[in-house]
Write a protein that holds these residues in place. Sequence first.
Motif, PDB file in Angstrom:
ATOM      1  N   VAL A 289       0.851  -1.181   0.000  1.00  0.00           N
ATOM      2  CA  VAL A 289       0.000   0.000   0.000  1.00  0.00           C
ATOM      3  C   VAL A 289       0.896   1.243   0.000  1.00  0.00           C
ATOM      4  N   ILE A 290       0.577   2.196  -0.887  1.00  0.00           N
ATOM      5  CA  ILE A 290       1.306   3.467  -0.978  1.00  0.00           C
ATOM      6  C   ILE A 290       0.429   4.542  -0.349  1.00  0.00           C
ATOM      7  N   TYR A 291       1.007   5.309   0.573  1.00  0.00           N
ATOM      8  CA  TYR A 291       0.308   6.417   1.234  1.00  0.00           C
ATOM      9  C   TYR A 291       0.991   7.727   0.875  1.00  0.00           C
ATOM     10  N   ASP A 292       0.208   8.816   0.797  1.00  0.00           N
ATOM     11  CA  ASP A 292       0.816  10.131   0.589  1.00  0.00           C
ATOM     12  C   ASP A 292       1.284  10.675   1.931  1.00  0.00           C
ATOM     13  N   ALA A 293       1.823  11.892   1.928  1.00  0.00           N
ATOM     14  CA  ALA A 293       2.391  12.490   3.138  1.00  0.00           C
ATOM     15  C   ALA A 293       1.340  12.735   4.221  1.00  0.00           C
ATOM     16  N   LEU A 294       0.067  12.794   3.844  1.00  0.00           N
ATOM     17  CA  LEU A 294      -1.011  12.999   4.811  1.00  0.00           C
ATOM     18  C   LEU A 294      -1.553  11.679   5.368  1.00  0.00           C
ATOM     19  N   GLY A 295      -1.032  10.557   4.879  1.00  0.00           N
ATOM     20  CA  GLY A 295      -1.477   9.249   5.348  1.00  0.00           C
ATOM     21  C   GLY A 295      -2.665   8.690   4.604  1.00  0.00           C
ATOM     22  N   VAL A 296      -3.014   9.299   3.476  1.00  0.00           N
ATOM     23  CA  VAL A 296      -4.132   8.825   2.664  1.00  0.00           C
ATOM     24  C   VAL A 296      -3.626   7.749   1.704  1.00  0.00           C
ATOM     25  N   SER A 297      -4.342   6.637   1.645  1.00  0.00           N
ATOM     26  CA  SER A 297      -3.967   5.559   0.733  1.00  0.00           C
ATOM     27  C   SER A 297      -4.130   6.028  -0.709  1.00  0.00           C
ATOM     28  N   VAL A 298      -3.052   5.921  -1.471  1.00  0.00           N
ATOM     29  CA  VAL A 298      -3.034   6.366  -2.865  1.00  0.00           C
ATOM     30  C   VAL A 298      -3.184   5.175  -3.807  1.00  0.00           C
ATOM     31  N   ARG A 299      -2.483   4.092  -3.503  1.00  0.00           N
ATOM     32  CA  ARG A 299      -2.485   2.928  -4.398  1.00  0.00           C
ATOM     33  C   ARG A 299      -2.269   1.665  -3.594  1.00  0.00           C
TER      34      ARG A 299
END
Length: 104
Positions: A45-55
């Motif tokens: 799982v890839i998360y952005d800097a805000l902790g939102v799942s991106v992929r």
Amino acid sequence: RKRRRPMLQTVRIERPRLARLRTASNPARGRAVFDITGFEGSALVIYDALGVSVRTLRAPVLSGSELVWDGRDDSGRPVESGLYLAQVRGAGRRAGAKFVLLKE
């Protein structure tokens, strides 16, 4: 009466293998390649800097393997340059890696 000494016994303790997830290059340019060591899981799982799942890359994640993220979100759109976190989970363990993704 003589005191008996307790018998000493050697016990070998197996340490769990260190789970490690690393990016092959940091910063990553356009896509990120991950090296997985000592770990097996079911998804990366890839998360952005805000902790939102991106992929979420749903594939068997095996120790000694490489996974490639193409820099796109779950909808297929390219993501922005920035700081990301990759995490793989499975069997009660997890491993993660921070990395910077730069647009090509």
